[in-house]
Design an enzyme around this catalytic site. Structure first.
Site, PDB file in Angstrom:
ATOM      1  N   TYR A  75       0.816  -1.227   0.000  1.00  0.00           N
ATOM      2  CA  TYR A  75       0.000   0.000   0.000  1.00  0.00           C
ATOM      3  C   TYR A  75       0.847   1.275   0.000  1.00  0.00           C
ATOM      4  O   TYR A  75       0.287   2.371  -0.098  1.00  0.00           O
ATOM      5  CB  TYR A  75      -0.943   0.047   1.207  1.00  0.00           C
ATOM      6  CG  TYR A  75      -1.949  -1.083   1.308  1.00  0.00           C
ATOM      7  CD1 TYR A  75      -2.163  -1.957   0.247  1.00  0.00           C
ATOM      8  CD2 TYR A  75      -2.695  -1.267   2.465  1.00  0.00           C
ATOM      9  CE1 TYR A  75      -3.082  -2.999   0.346  1.00  0.00           C
ATOM     10  CE2 TYR A  75      -3.625  -2.295   2.574  1.00  0.00           C
ATOM     11  CZ  TYR A  75      -3.798  -3.164   1.511  1.00  0.00           C
ATOM     12  OH  TYR A  75      -4.713  -4.181   1.625  1.00  0.00           O
ATOM     13  N   HIS A  96       0.151 -11.557   1.144  1.00  0.00           N
ATOM     14  CA  HIS A  96      -0.910 -10.736   0.567  1.00  0.00           C
ATOM     15  C   HIS A  96      -1.636 -11.451  -0.587  1.00  0.00           C
ATOM     16  O   HIS A  96      -2.848 -11.338  -0.725  1.00  0.00           O
ATOM     17  CB  HIS A  96      -0.294  -9.414   0.082  1.00  0.00           C
ATOM     18  CG  HIS A  96      -1.241  -8.280   0.004  1.00  0.00           C
ATOM     19  ND1 HIS A  96      -0.844  -6.973   0.201  1.00  0.00           N
ATOM     20  CD2 HIS A  96      -2.565  -8.218  -0.262  1.00  0.00           C
ATOM     21  CE1 HIS A  96      -1.894  -6.176   0.067  1.00  0.00           C
ATOM     22  NE2 HIS A  96      -2.949  -6.905  -0.218  1.00  0.00           N
TER      23      HIS A  96
END
Ligand SMILES: NC(=O)c1ccc[n+]([C@@H]2O[C@H](COP(=O)([O-])OP(=O)(O)OC[C@H]3O[C@@H](n4cnc5c(N)ncnc54)[C@H](OP(=O)(O)O)[C@@H]3O)[C@@H](O)[C@H]2O)c1
Length: 279
Positions: free
Chosen positions: A49, A107
């Protein structure tokens, strides 16, 4: 204060958290600080992110002690080799100004689900070692289809505390949820508001009106009343952060649940080109 999910794999996490993607920089720091002030104690971030530094700034600036906050971060799919994963975790900790994560996750299972065989074994061993070292209090995976999750839990005996996947009232995840519960894992629902898509759904609007609540609160309440389910709506504004917290006070009834159960459940919003083949 949101209730917590605790399990034997080291998880101790408030059911409602703050999603931080796609916020970065000062916007992200301000949003996290504001959320902590409102009472959020669960923050979801990831190396992918590009905002761990901004989250770390908020953790450092907030008067709330670090040990009172659950922080999840994740390693990106191109850093799943043992050395790269260890480095990614250290980078996350440095950015977050913390010496541990409450939950460390893979992830994505490689590129298009490519994580398999020896690579999978090595990655999972590295994930487990992160927990054994104390740098992660609990470990988990995100975006793993059921068959791969089974392999990790049953063949690799990995003590996974949670799986994070897209889940909301327009997407069925019952098989994963049943499996998670049977193995004492939490299911963390990402994109729980469907990025706003379900807020226009007439049935949801009608249920909300009956309770003098907001459609977003119906969406969150439906998730949060489910055993072992957490949700991490992203909200930047004070009003949305507060109204999402207030969803914890909304109680749906049997009639509401039946109407929600009858809605179509095929709306998958997050499916980038590196996603695995979904269940
Ligand atoms: N593991 C993964 O692969 C993965 C993938 C996707 C997302 N995630 C995580 O899940 C988090 C949430 O998912 P998401 O951002 O995709 O979708 P989401 O939380 O379903 O939707 C976020 C959108 O809803 C708006 N919103 C928030 N509260 C609202 C309210 N009370 N009323 C009306 N609108 C509201 C936000 O606007 P404002 O910001 O303006 O308030 C934002 O535009 C992400 O931030 C990330 O941390 C993880």
């Amino acid at each position: 204060m949101p209730p917590r999910i605790r399990n034997r794999h080291g998880l101790n996490m408030p059911t409602l958290g703050l999603g931080t993607w796609p916020m970065t920089g000062d916007t992200c720091t301000r949003a996290v600080l504001q959320a902590l002030e409102l009472g959020y104690r669960h923050i979801d971030t990831a190396a992918g992110y590009a905002n761990e530094d901004a989250v770390g700034q908020a953790l450092a600036d907030s008067p709330v002690p670090r040990e009172d906050i659950h922080v999840t971060s994740k390693v990106w799919w191109d850093r799943l080799e043992p050395q790269a994963m260890r480095q990614s975790l250290d980078d996350s900790l440095r950015a977050l100004r913390s010496d541990y994560l409450d939950l460390f996750m893979i992830h994505w299972p490689g590129n298009q689900g490519s994580l398999a065989g020896d690579d999978l074994r090595r990655s999972i061993d590295t994930l487990v070692a992160a927990r054994d070292s104390g740098k992660a209090r609990a470990i988990g995976v995100a975006n793993f289809p059921l068959a791969l999750l089974r392999e990790v839990v049953e063949q690799r005996a990995a003590p996974l505390a949670a799986i994070q996947v897209e889940y909301h009232l327009l997407l069925d995840q019952q098989a994963l949820l049943d499996y998670a519960r049977a193995h004492d894992m939490a299911l963390i629902a990402y994109t729980p508001l469907g990025r706003g898509r379900m807020l226009e759904e007439p049935v949801i609007r009608d249920i909300a009106a009956r309770h003098q609540a907001l459609p977003s609160q119906v969406a969150l309440s439906w998730l949060l009343e489910q055993d072992a389910v957490a949700a991490i709506p992203k909200a930047a504004s004070l009003a949305n952060q507060q109204s999402n917290l207030d969803a914890l006070r909304l109680r749906l009834d049997e009639q509401d649940r039946a109407r929600i159960a009858a809605l179509p459940k095929h709306l998958r919003l997050v499916s980038p080109d590196f996603a695995p083949r979904w269940d």
